[in-house]
Write a protein that holds these residues in place. Sequence first.
Motif, short mmCIF file in Angstrom:
data_model
loop_
_atom_site.label_atom_id
_atom_site.label_comp_id
_atom_site.label_asym_id
_atom_site.label_seq_id
_atom_site.Cartn_x
_atom_site.Cartn_y
_atom_site.Cartn_z
N ASP A 291 0.83 -1.21 0.00
CA ASP A 291 0.00 0.00 0.00
C ASP A 291 0.87 1.26 0.00
OD1 ASP A 291 -2.30 -1.50 0.01
OD2 ASP A 291 -2.65 -1.32 2.17
N VAL A 292 1.94 1.24 0.79
CA VAL A 292 2.83 2.40 0.86
C VAL A 292 3.58 2.59 -0.46
CG1 VAL A 292 4.88 3.33 1.99
CG2 VAL A 292 3.05 2.35 3.36
N LEU A 293 4.02 1.49 -1.05
CA LEU A 293 4.67 1.57 -2.37
C LEU A 293 3.74 2.21 -3.39
CD1 LEU A 293 6.42 -1.94 -2.55
CD2 LEU A 293 7.58 0.28 -2.50
N ASN A 294 2.48 1.84 -3.33
CA ASN A 294 1.50 2.40 -4.26
C ASN A 294 1.23 3.86 -3.95
OD1 ASN A 294 -0.62 2.12 -6.36
ND2 ASN A 294 -1.99 2.50 -4.63
N GLU A 295 1.11 4.20 -2.66
CA GLU A 295 0.82 5.57 -2.25
C GLU A 295 1.89 6.53 -2.75
OE1 GLU A 295 -1.14 8.63 -0.72
OE2 GLU A 295 -1.85 6.70 0.04
N PHE A 296 3.15 6.11 -2.71
CA PHE A 296 4.26 6.97 -3.11
C PHE A 296 4.71 6.72 -4.55
CE2 PHE A 296 4.39 7.46 1.43
CZ PHE A 296 4.85 8.75 1.62
N GLN A 297 3.86 6.03 -5.32
CA GLN A 297 4.12 5.76 -6.74
C GLN A 297 5.51 5.14 -6.95
OE1 GLN A 297 3.02 9.03 -9.36
NE2 GLN A 297 1.52 9.79 -7.88
N LEU A 298 5.76 4.06 -6.18
CA LEU A 298 7.07 3.39 -6.22
C LEU A 298 7.00 1.96 -6.73
CD1 LEU A 298 8.35 4.68 -2.75
CD2 LEU A 298 9.31 5.30 -4.99
N LEU A 299 5.82 1.52 -7.13
CA LEU A 299 5.69 0.13 -7.56
C LEU A 299 6.58 -0.20 -8.76
CD1 LEU A 299 1.84 -0.44 -7.12
CD2 LEU A 299 3.70 -1.51 -5.81
N THR A 300 6.78 0.76 -9.65
CA THR A 300 7.58 0.49 -10.87
C THR A 300 9.06 0.36 -10.56
OG1 THR A 300 7.73 2.87 -11.32
CG2 THR A 300 5.93 1.64 -12.39
N VAL A 301 9.49 0.85 -9.39
CA VAL A 301 10.92 0.76 -9.03
C VAL A 301 11.11 -0.09 -7.77
CG1 VAL A 301 11.51 2.96 -10.12
CG2 VAL A 301 10.85 2.91 -7.70
N ALA A 302 10.07 -0.80 -7.36
CA ALA A 302 10.11 -1.53 -6.09
C ALA A 302 11.21 -2.58 -6.03
CB ALA A 302 8.76 -2.17 -5.81
N GLN B 175 13.20 9.83 -6.34
CA GLN B 175 12.71 8.50 -5.99
C GLN B 175 13.23 8.08 -4.62
OE1 GLN B 175 14.25 6.48 -9.44
NE2 GLN B 175 12.28 6.52 -10.53
N ARG B 176 14.51 8.34 -4.35
CA ARG B 176 15.06 8.00 -3.04
C ARG B 176 14.32 8.72 -1.92
NH1 ARG B 176 21.70 7.85 -3.47
NH2 ARG B 176 21.85 6.66 -5.40
N ARG B 177 14.04 10.00 -2.13
CA ARG B 177 13.37 10.75 -1.08
C ARG B 177 11.97 10.22 -0.83
NH1 ARG B 177 15.00 12.58 3.24
NH2 ARG B 177 16.77 13.53 2.20
N ARG B 178 11.28 9.79 -1.87
CA ARG B 178 9.96 9.19 -1.67
C ARG B 178 10.06 7.89 -0.88
NH1 ARG B 178 7.51 8.17 -7.08
NH2 ARG B 178 9.35 9.00 -8.09
N VAL B 179 11.11 7.12 -1.14
CA VAL B 179 11.31 5.88 -0.37
C VAL B 179 11.61 6.22 1.09
CG1 VAL B 179 12.66 3.76 -0.14
CG2 VAL B 179 12.15 4.66 -2.42
N ASP B 180 12.42 7.25 1.32
CA ASP B 180 12.76 7.66 2.68
C ASP B 180 11.50 8.00 3.48
OD1 ASP B 180 15.43 7.39 2.00
OD2 ASP B 180 15.72 9.53 1.62
N ILE B 181 10.59 8.75 2.84
CA ILE B 181 9.37 9.15 3.53
C ILE B 181 8.44 7.95 3.69
CG2 ILE B 181 7.36 10.67 3.47
CD1 ILE B 181 9.04 12.65 1.86
N ALA B 182 8.39 7.07 2.68
CA ALA B 182 7.58 5.86 2.79
C ALA B 182 8.03 5.01 3.97
CB ALA B 182 7.67 5.05 1.50
N ARG B 183 9.34 4.89 4.14
CA ARG B 183 9.88 4.15 5.28
C ARG B 183 9.46 4.77 6.60
NH1 ARG B 183 13.37 6.21 8.40
NH2 ARG B 183 14.63 5.00 9.88
N THR C 53 8.62 16.86 -8.08
CA THR C 53 8.76 15.87 -7.00
C THR C 53 8.33 16.46 -5.67
OG1 THR C 53 10.59 14.79 -8.16
CG2 THR C 53 10.36 14.32 -5.82
N ARG C 54 8.72 17.69 -5.41
CA ARG C 54 8.31 18.34 -4.17
C ARG C 54 6.79 18.44 -4.08
NH1 ARG C 54 11.46 23.72 -4.70
NH2 ARG C 54 10.08 24.39 -3.01
N ASN C 55 6.13 18.80 -5.19
CA ASN C 55 4.67 18.89 -5.19
C ASN C 55 4.03 17.54 -4.93
OD1 ASN C 55 4.67 21.64 -5.67
ND2 ASN C 55 4.38 21.45 -7.87
N MET C 56 4.58 16.49 -5.55
CA MET C 56 4.04 15.14 -5.35
C MET C 56 4.14 14.73 -3.89
SD MET C 56 5.43 11.43 -6.65
CE MET C 56 5.16 11.69 -8.39
N ILE C 57 5.30 14.97 -3.29
CA ILE C 57 5.52 14.58 -1.90
C ILE C 57 4.52 15.30 -0.99
CG2 ILE C 57 7.12 14.86 0.04
CD1 ILE C 57 9.39 14.16 -1.94
#
Length: 296
Positions: free
Chosen positions: A112-123, A134-142, A164-168
Amino acid sequence: MALLSANHLKKSFGKKIAVKDISLQIDPGKFIALLGPNGAGKSTTISMLIGTLAPDSGNINFDAKIPNAQNYHRHIGVVFQESVLDGQLTVRQNLTFRAKMYKNITTHRVEDVLNEFQLLTVADQKYQTLSGGQRRRVDIARAILHRPALLFLDEPSTGLDIQTRNMIWQILNRLRQNEHLTIVLTTHYLEEAENADFVYIIDDGHVIAADTIPKLKATYAPTRLTLITSTPDLVRKNLPADLPITRTKTGLSIALSNSMASIPILKLIRPLISSFELRNGTVDDIFLTLTGKEIR
Protein backbone atom coordinates in the motif's frame (compact mmCIF):
# COMPACT_ATOMS: atom_id res chain seq x y z
CA MET A 1 -3.45 18.70 25.17
CA ALA A 2 -0.10 18.91 23.35
CA LEU A 3 1.16 15.82 21.57
CA LEU A 4 4.74 16.95 22.17
CA SER A 5 6.16 19.71 24.33
CA ALA A 6 9.71 20.85 24.97
CA ASN A 7 10.68 23.20 27.78
CA HIS A 8 13.86 25.28 28.04
CA LEU A 9 16.07 22.94 26.01
CA LYS A 10 19.80 23.63 26.04
CA LYS A 11 22.59 21.82 24.22
CA SER A 12 26.32 22.47 23.91
CA PHE A 13 29.12 20.80 21.97
CA GLY A 14 32.29 21.67 23.82
CA LYS A 15 32.47 25.45 23.99
CA LYS A 16 29.85 25.91 21.27
CA ILE A 17 26.31 26.45 22.54
CA ALA A 18 24.04 25.17 19.77
CA VAL A 19 20.71 25.53 21.59
CA LYS A 20 20.51 28.15 24.32
CA ASP A 21 16.86 28.07 25.40
CA ILE A 22 14.13 26.60 23.22
CA SER A 23 10.56 25.82 24.26
CA LEU A 24 7.81 24.70 21.90
CA GLN A 25 4.51 22.87 21.75
CA ILE A 26 3.12 20.63 19.00
CA ASP A 27 -0.60 19.86 19.01
CA PRO A 28 -2.12 16.70 17.46
CA GLY A 29 -2.84 16.81 13.73
CA LYS A 30 -1.02 20.09 13.17
CA PHE A 31 1.64 21.03 10.63
CA ILE A 32 4.45 22.83 12.44
CA ALA A 33 7.40 24.51 10.69
CA LEU A 34 10.75 25.18 12.37
CA LEU A 35 12.61 27.82 10.38
CA GLY A 36 15.97 29.50 10.83
CA PRO A 37 19.26 30.32 9.08
CA ASN A 38 22.19 27.92 8.92
CA GLY A 39 23.65 27.29 12.34
CA ALA A 40 20.55 28.54 14.15
CA GLY A 41 20.07 25.31 16.11
CA LYS A 42 17.25 23.70 14.11
CA SER A 43 18.86 20.31 13.46
CA THR A 44 20.15 20.07 17.03
CA THR A 45 16.63 20.80 18.29
CA ILE A 46 15.16 18.12 16.01
CA SER A 47 17.79 15.63 17.19
CA MET A 48 16.75 16.24 20.79
CA LEU A 49 13.05 15.99 19.96
CA ILE A 50 13.50 12.60 18.26
CA GLY A 51 15.76 11.27 21.01
CA THR A 52 19.08 10.91 19.19
CA LEU A 53 20.60 13.68 21.33
CA ALA A 54 19.99 14.25 25.03
CA PRO A 55 19.55 17.87 26.10
CA ASP A 56 22.00 19.26 28.64
CA SER A 57 18.99 20.67 30.45
CA GLY A 58 15.28 21.10 29.91
CA ASN A 59 12.69 18.41 29.31
CA ILE A 60 10.72 16.84 26.47
CA ASN A 61 7.38 15.06 26.74
CA PHE A 62 5.57 13.13 24.03
CA ASP A 63 2.19 11.85 25.17
CA ALA A 64 3.76 11.16 28.59
CA LYS A 65 6.72 9.33 27.00
CA ILE A 66 10.38 10.33 27.19
CA PRO A 67 12.38 10.62 23.92
CA ASN A 68 14.75 7.70 24.53
CA ALA A 69 12.02 5.21 25.43
CA GLN A 70 11.21 2.42 22.96
CA ASN A 71 7.50 3.13 22.97
CA TYR A 72 8.22 6.77 22.03
CA HIS A 73 9.91 5.65 18.81
CA ARG A 74 6.97 3.45 17.89
CA HIS A 75 4.89 6.60 17.54
CA ILE A 76 7.23 8.85 15.57
CA GLY A 77 8.65 8.75 12.06
CA VAL A 78 11.78 10.60 10.95
CA VAL A 79 13.09 11.63 7.53
CA PHE A 80 16.69 12.68 8.03
CA GLN A 81 18.67 15.00 5.75
CA GLU A 82 20.81 12.00 4.78
CA SER A 83 19.19 8.66 3.99
CA VAL A 84 19.58 5.75 6.40
CA LEU A 85 18.50 3.08 3.90
CA ASP A 86 20.71 0.31 2.47
CA GLY A 87 21.77 1.13 -1.08
CA GLN A 88 22.43 -2.52 -1.94
CA LEU A 89 18.87 -3.61 -1.12
CA THR A 90 15.86 -3.07 -3.32
CA VAL A 91 13.14 -0.60 -2.38
CA ARG A 92 10.80 -3.43 -1.38
CA GLN A 93 13.50 -5.16 0.68
CA ASN A 94 14.30 -1.95 2.55
CA LEU A 95 10.65 -1.42 3.44
CA THR A 96 10.05 -5.08 4.29
CA PHE A 97 13.01 -5.19 6.69
CA ARG A 98 11.80 -1.95 8.25
CA ALA A 99 8.30 -3.42 8.67
CA LYS A 100 9.71 -6.39 10.61
CA MET A 101 10.90 -3.99 13.32
CA TYR A 102 7.27 -3.40 14.31
CA LYS A 103 4.38 -5.61 15.31
CA ASN A 104 1.34 -6.11 13.08
CA ILE A 105 2.75 -4.55 9.86
CA THR A 106 1.67 -6.86 7.06
CA THR A 107 2.99 -7.33 3.53
CA HIS A 108 -0.15 -5.56 2.36
CA ARG A 109 0.93 -2.43 4.23
CA VAL A 110 4.28 -2.41 2.40
CA GLU A 111 2.48 -2.72 -0.94
CA ASP A 112 0.00 0.00 0.00
CA VAL A 113 2.83 2.40 0.86
CA LEU A 114 4.67 1.57 -2.37
CA ASN A 115 1.50 2.40 -4.26
CA GLU A 116 0.82 5.57 -2.25
CA PHE A 117 4.26 6.97 -3.11
CA GLN A 118 4.12 5.76 -6.74
CA LEU A 119 7.07 3.39 -6.22
CA LEU A 120 5.69 0.13 -7.56
CA THR A 121 7.58 0.49 -10.87
CA VAL A 122 10.92 0.76 -9.03
CA ALA A 123 10.11 -1.53 -6.09
CA ASP A 124 12.58 -4.20 -7.19
CA GLN A 125 15.42 -1.82 -8.07
CA LYS A 126 18.32 -1.31 -5.70
CA TYR A 127 17.92 1.85 -3.66
CA GLN A 128 21.30 3.19 -4.83
CA THR A 129 20.19 3.13 -8.49
CA LEU A 130 17.24 5.46 -7.93
CA SER A 131 17.06 9.15 -8.76
CA GLY A 132 17.18 11.70 -5.95
CA GLY A 133 13.43 12.22 -6.05
CA GLN A 134 12.71 8.50 -5.99
CA ARG A 135 15.06 8.00 -3.04
CA ARG A 136 13.37 10.75 -1.08
CA ARG A 137 9.96 9.19 -1.67
CA VAL A 138 11.31 5.88 -0.37
CA ASP A 139 12.76 7.66 2.68
CA ILE A 140 9.37 9.15 3.53
CA ALA A 141 7.58 5.86 2.79
CA ARG A 142 9.88 4.15 5.28
CA ALA A 143 9.17 6.80 7.90
CA ILE A 144 5.36 6.46 7.74
CA LEU A 145 5.27 2.66 7.28
CA HIS A 146 4.26 2.04 10.92
CA ARG A 147 1.61 4.79 10.88
CA PRO A 148 3.33 7.19 13.31
CA ALA A 149 1.37 9.87 15.11
CA LEU A 150 4.16 12.39 14.50
CA LEU A 151 6.43 12.74 11.46
CA PHE A 152 9.65 14.78 11.55
CA LEU A 153 10.90 16.05 8.19
CA ASP A 154 14.42 17.51 8.37
CA GLU A 155 15.09 19.33 5.07
CA PRO A 156 13.12 16.67 3.12
CA SER A 157 13.07 18.35 -0.29
CA THR A 158 16.61 19.76 -0.62
CA GLY A 159 17.81 19.31 -4.18
CA LEU A 160 14.48 18.03 -5.51
CA ASP A 161 12.72 19.42 -8.57
CA ILE A 162 9.41 21.22 -8.14
CA GLN A 163 7.37 18.32 -9.57
CA THR A 164 8.76 15.87 -7.00
CA ARG A 165 8.31 18.34 -4.17
CA ASN A 166 4.67 18.89 -5.19
CA MET A 167 4.04 15.14 -5.35
CA ILE A 168 5.52 14.58 -1.90
CA TRP A 169 3.40 17.32 -0.36
CA GLN A 170 0.24 16.06 -2.03
CA ILE A 171 0.84 12.66 -0.40
CA LEU A 172 1.68 14.17 2.99
CA ASN A 173 -1.44 16.35 2.91
CA ARG A 174 -3.56 13.25 2.20
CA LEU A 175 -1.95 11.51 5.16
CA ARG A 176 -2.68 14.51 7.38
CA GLN A 177 -6.31 14.46 6.34
CA ASN A 178 -6.89 10.70 6.33
CA GLU A 179 -4.69 9.59 9.25
CA HIS A 180 -4.54 12.76 11.36
CA LEU A 181 -0.77 12.80 10.93
CA THR A 182 1.14 15.52 12.79
CA ILE A 183 4.13 16.96 10.89
CA VAL A 184 7.17 18.91 12.08
CA LEU A 185 9.19 20.38 9.21
CA THR A 186 12.53 22.12 8.89
CA THR A 187 13.24 23.53 5.44
CA HIS A 188 15.14 26.15 3.47
CA TYR A 189 12.31 26.22 0.90
CA LEU A 190 10.32 28.75 2.87
CA GLU A 191 7.27 28.55 0.60
CA GLU A 192 6.74 25.03 2.00
CA ALA A 193 5.90 26.66 5.33
CA GLU A 194 3.11 28.83 3.86
CA ASN A 195 0.48 26.22 4.79
CA ALA A 196 1.85 25.51 8.26
CA ASP A 197 -0.58 25.81 11.16
CA PHE A 198 2.13 27.30 13.36
CA VAL A 199 5.71 28.48 12.83
CA TYR A 200 8.69 28.69 15.16
CA ILE A 201 11.57 30.82 13.89
CA ILE A 202 14.88 29.94 15.54
CA ASP A 203 18.07 31.98 15.52
CA ASP A 204 21.21 31.78 17.64
CA GLY A 205 19.76 28.93 19.68
CA HIS A 206 16.58 30.79 20.66
CA VAL A 207 12.99 30.95 19.43
CA ILE A 208 12.78 34.54 18.19
CA ALA A 209 9.18 34.36 16.91
CA ALA A 210 6.32 31.88 17.22
CA ASP A 211 2.86 32.31 15.74
CA THR A 212 0.58 31.52 12.83
CA ILE A 213 1.56 32.62 9.34
CA PRO A 214 -1.17 35.32 9.09
CA LYS A 215 -0.13 36.86 12.41
CA LEU A 216 3.57 36.75 11.56
CA LYS A 217 2.84 38.40 8.21
CA ALA A 218 0.78 41.12 9.86
CA THR A 219 3.66 41.90 12.23
CA TYR A 220 6.76 41.33 10.09
CA ALA A 221 5.63 41.22 6.44
CA PRO A 222 2.60 43.43 5.81
CA THR A 223 0.99 43.85 2.42
CA ARG A 224 2.70 46.78 0.71
CA LEU A 225 1.12 49.24 -1.71
CA THR A 226 3.68 51.12 -3.80
CA LEU A 227 2.47 54.28 -5.52
CA ILE A 228 4.30 55.63 -8.57
CA THR A 229 3.89 59.41 -8.70
CA SER A 230 5.75 62.60 -9.59
CA THR A 231 3.93 64.49 -6.81
CA PRO A 232 4.45 62.41 -3.64
CA ASP A 233 3.87 65.34 -1.27
CA LEU A 234 0.50 66.10 -2.86
CA VAL A 235 -0.51 62.43 -2.73
CA ARG A 236 0.41 62.28 0.93
CA LYS A 237 -1.74 65.30 1.74
CA ASN A 238 -4.74 63.50 0.25
CA LEU A 239 -4.26 60.39 2.41
CA PRO A 240 -5.19 59.79 6.07
CA ALA A 241 -2.46 61.08 8.40
CA ASP A 242 -2.24 57.82 10.36
CA LEU A 243 -1.22 55.64 7.39
CA PRO A 244 2.31 54.16 7.68
CA ILE A 245 3.80 55.85 4.60
CA THR A 246 7.44 55.95 3.51
CA ARG A 247 9.09 57.75 0.60
CA THR A 248 10.63 55.79 -2.28
CA LYS A 249 12.64 56.84 -5.33
CA THR A 250 9.51 56.75 -7.47
CA GLY A 251 6.80 57.79 -5.02
CA LEU A 252 5.37 56.35 -1.81
CA SER A 253 5.08 53.00 -0.09
CA ILE A 254 2.27 52.12 2.33
CA ALA A 255 2.13 49.14 4.70
CA LEU A 256 -1.37 47.63 4.87
CA SER A 257 -3.07 44.94 6.91
CA ASN A 258 -4.41 43.24 3.76
CA SER A 259 -4.84 43.78 0.03
CA MET A 260 -8.48 44.93 0.33
CA ALA A 261 -7.31 47.95 2.34
CA SER A 262 -5.73 49.32 -0.84
CA ILE A 263 -9.08 49.93 -2.58
CA PRO A 264 -10.20 53.07 -0.70
CA ILE A 265 -6.66 54.47 -0.88
CA LEU A 266 -6.50 54.08 -4.64
CA LYS A 267 -9.91 55.69 -5.03
CA LEU A 268 -8.70 58.74 -3.12
CA ILE A 269 -5.55 59.39 -5.15
CA ARG A 270 -6.18 57.76 -8.54
CA PRO A 271 -5.71 61.01 -10.55
CA LEU A 272 -2.42 61.75 -8.76
CA ILE A 273 -0.55 58.52 -9.57
CA SER A 274 0.79 57.07 -12.79
CA SER A 275 0.88 53.46 -11.57
CA PHE A 276 0.86 51.25 -8.48
CA GLU A 277 2.04 47.87 -7.31
CA LEU A 278 0.40 45.70 -4.63
CA ARG A 279 2.54 42.99 -3.03
CA ASN A 280 1.45 40.60 -0.29
CA GLY A 281 3.99 39.64 2.35
CA THR A 282 5.54 36.16 2.19
CA VAL A 283 7.28 33.75 4.55
CA ASP A 284 10.54 34.89 2.94
CA ASP A 285 9.78 38.46 4.05
CA ILE A 286 9.06 37.31 7.60
CA PHE A 287 12.29 35.32 7.66
CA LEU A 288 14.46 38.15 6.32
CA THR A 289 12.90 40.73 8.64
CA LEU A 290 13.63 38.57 11.69
CA THR A 291 17.00 37.04 10.78
CA GLY A 292 18.54 39.64 8.47
CA LYS A 293 19.62 39.58 4.84
CA GLU A 294 23.26 38.69 5.38
CA ILE A 295 24.54 35.35 4.07
CA ARG A 296 25.79 33.08 6.86
